[in-house]
Design an enzyme around this catalytic site. Sequence first.
Site, PDB file in Angstrom:
ATOM      1  N   GLU A 141     -45.643  64.860 -16.606  1.00 32.46           N
ATOM      2  CA  GLU A 141     -45.838  66.074 -15.795  1.00 32.46           C
ATOM      3  C   GLU A 141     -46.696  65.787 -14.564  1.00 32.46           C
ATOM      4  O   GLU A 141     -47.171  66.723 -13.925  1.00 32.46           O
ATOM      5  CB  GLU A 141     -46.509  67.180 -16.629  1.00 32.46           C
ATOM      6  CG  GLU A 141     -45.820  67.551 -17.920  1.00 32.46           C
ATOM      7  CD  GLU A 141     -44.518  68.329 -17.743  1.00 32.46           C
ATOM      8  OE1 GLU A 141     -44.094  68.504 -16.590  1.00 32.46           O
ATOM      9  OE2 GLU A 141     -43.931  68.722 -18.756  1.00 32.46           O
ATOM     10  N   HIS A 172     -50.034  73.125 -25.399  1.00 35.29           N
ATOM     11  CA  HIS A 172     -48.993  73.839 -26.148  1.00 35.29           C
ATOM     12  C   HIS A 172     -49.683  74.911 -27.004  1.00 35.29           C
ATOM     13  O   HIS A 172     -49.744  74.795 -28.231  1.00 35.29           O
ATOM     14  CB  HIS A 172     -48.180  72.851 -26.985  1.00 35.29           C
ATOM     15  CG  HIS A 172     -47.367  71.906 -26.156  1.00 35.29           C
ATOM     16  ND1 HIS A 172     -46.584  70.905 -26.691  1.00 35.29           N
ATOM     17  CD2 HIS A 172     -47.200  71.815 -24.805  1.00 35.29           C
ATOM     18  CE1 HIS A 172     -45.970  70.241 -25.719  1.00 35.29           C
ATOM     19  NE2 HIS A 172     -46.348  70.772 -24.567  1.00 35.29           N
ATOM     20  N   GLU A 219     -62.789  90.744 -22.346  1.00 30.90           N
ATOM     21  CA  GLU A 219     -63.256  89.887 -21.250  1.00 30.90           C
ATOM     22  C   GLU A 219     -62.111  89.365 -20.371  1.00 30.90           C
ATOM     23  O   GLU A 219     -62.363  88.813 -19.304  1.00 30.90           O
ATOM     24  CB  GLU A 219     -64.091  88.717 -21.784  1.00 30.90           C
ATOM     25  CG  GLU A 219     -63.326  87.521 -22.290  1.00 30.90           C
ATOM     26  CD  GLU A 219     -62.869  87.657 -23.736  1.00 30.90           C
ATOM     27  OE1 GLU A 219     -62.679  88.800 -24.202  1.00 30.90           O
ATOM     28  OE2 GLU A 219     -62.669  86.619 -24.388  1.00 30.90           O
ATOM     29  N   HIS A 229     -42.707  76.855 -24.133  1.00 29.60           N
ATOM     30  CA  HIS A 229     -43.298  75.519 -23.950  1.00 29.60           C
ATOM     31  C   HIS A 229     -44.832  75.521 -24.005  1.00 29.60           C
ATOM     32  O   HIS A 229     -45.407  74.775 -24.790  1.00 29.60           O
ATOM     33  CB  HIS A 229     -42.805  74.921 -22.626  1.00 29.60           C
ATOM     34  CG  HIS A 229     -43.207  73.508 -22.420  1.00 29.60           C
ATOM     35  ND1 HIS A 229     -42.469  72.610 -21.683  1.00 29.60           N
ATOM     36  CD2 HIS A 229     -44.298  72.810 -22.833  1.00 29.60           C
ATOM     37  CE1 HIS A 229     -43.078  71.436 -21.677  1.00 29.60           C
ATOM     38  NE2 HIS A 229     -44.186  71.530 -22.362  1.00 29.60           N
ATOM     39  N   HIS A 254     -52.515  71.236 -19.186  1.00 26.99           N
ATOM     40  CA  HIS A 254     -51.301  71.763 -19.821  1.00 26.99           C
ATOM     41  C   HIS A 254     -51.440  71.599 -21.324  1.00 26.99           C
ATOM     42  O   HIS A 254     -51.663  70.487 -21.812  1.00 26.99           O
ATOM     43  CB  HIS A 254     -50.078  71.004 -19.314  1.00 26.99           C
ATOM     44  CG  HIS A 254     -48.852  71.232 -20.126  1.00 26.99           C
ATOM     45  ND1 HIS A 254     -48.365  72.495 -20.412  1.00 26.99           N
ATOM     46  CD2 HIS A 254     -47.993  70.372 -20.732  1.00 26.99           C
ATOM     47  CE1 HIS A 254     -47.276  72.390 -21.150  1.00 26.99           C
ATOM     48  NE2 HIS A 254     -47.029  71.111 -21.373  1.00 26.99           N
TER      49      HIS A 254
HETATM   50  P1  13P Z   1     -46.477  63.617 -21.656  1.00 25.55           P
HETATM   51  O1  13P Z   1     -46.733  62.888 -22.945  1.00 25.55           O
HETATM   52  O2  13P Z   1     -45.599  62.828 -20.718  1.00 25.55           O
HETATM   53  O3  13P Z   1     -47.757  64.075 -21.011  1.00 25.55           O
HETATM   54  O4  13P Z   1     -45.636  64.935 -21.996  1.00 25.55           O
HETATM   55  C1  13P Z   1     -46.138  65.876 -22.891  1.00 25.55           C
HETATM   56  C2  13P Z   1     -45.753  67.265 -22.559  1.00 25.55           C
HETATM   57  O5  13P Z   1     -46.354  68.201 -23.061  1.00 25.55           O
HETATM   58  C3  13P Z   1     -44.646  67.513 -21.611  1.00 25.55           C
HETATM   59  O6  13P Z   1     -44.607  68.817 -21.202  1.00 25.55           O
HETATM   60 ZN    ZN Z   2     -45.661  70.182 -22.670  1.00 32.71          ZN
END
Ligand code: 13P
Ligand code: ZN
Length: 275
Positions: free
Chosen positions: A118, A144, A172, A213, A142
């Site tokens: 990413e 999950h 908050e 995602h 980023h």
């Molecule tokens: P990477 O291992 O390349 O960082 O990818 C993980 C991910 O969450 C892709 O969206």
């Molecule tokens: Zn991801």
Amino acid sequence: MTDILKTPAVEGFIRMCEDGWLQGWHERNGGNLTYRMTEEDVETARPAFTAEPREWHEMGVACENLAGEYFITTGSGKYFRNVPLAPAANIGIVEINDAGSAWRIVWGLENGAVPTSEFPTHVMNHSVRKRVTGGANRVIYHCHATNVIALTYVLPLTDRDFTRPLWQSATECPVVFPEGVGVVPWMVPGGVDIAKATSKLMETYQAAVWAQHGLFASGPDFDTTFGLAHTIEKSAEIYVKVLSTGLPVRQTIEDESLRAIARDFGVTLNEAFLD
Ligand code: 13P
Ligand code: ZN
């Protein structure tokens, strides 16, 4: 010589990886983190940089305002849970070229590792956030985040339909993200299209939800960025639990109360999301 692992930037980066893992947001290699280093960070870390310059890799995007910057980044396919155990194999420092279009490794990412898949999205988001915050924002994260992802199956995928329940599910929230959150429809990860769609939203928002995602969050430092992701995910968790009871919602934080919070805390709420 300074131990690069003990420098504030690298130490803070590693701690954030561990914190995200402990929250359960980084199964397998899920998620990625980048930090735009200050000049002081770079000078402190420089003694550990590779003596021989490595080859440049084109990113497929060009961000002129990031020319010559250095980023700490997680490696592609690397597991957050392994970062504290073997930092140099799982994270690294990359330098951006004078055109803002290519990177090369100057430390870490050992044994042929490369920056997160990413990285183009991170770089484009850094470029936008650097510009709109006058250089203050340095972190893109980023993760999950489980409950944020769950909501993308049941809420309409609009900025308004996500922002309102998030604001209403934890008092908050309007203070932490008064501009709201953006929503990116499902897209293939790792490409230039998702990078463009996300960075467009980051002109306005500190965070964007990726349908089915995860979450993208930005901020000036590790604490603020992690705190933003944590706050959004906690609010999503509360809303998921409320929905899961199957009971009618009897009361929530009404718009007049959201406005009262904004007034007393001195923040300006995004009027587009109020009735
Ligand atoms: P990477 O291992 O390349 O960082 O990818 C993980 C991910 O969450 C892709 O969206
Ligand atoms: Zn991801």
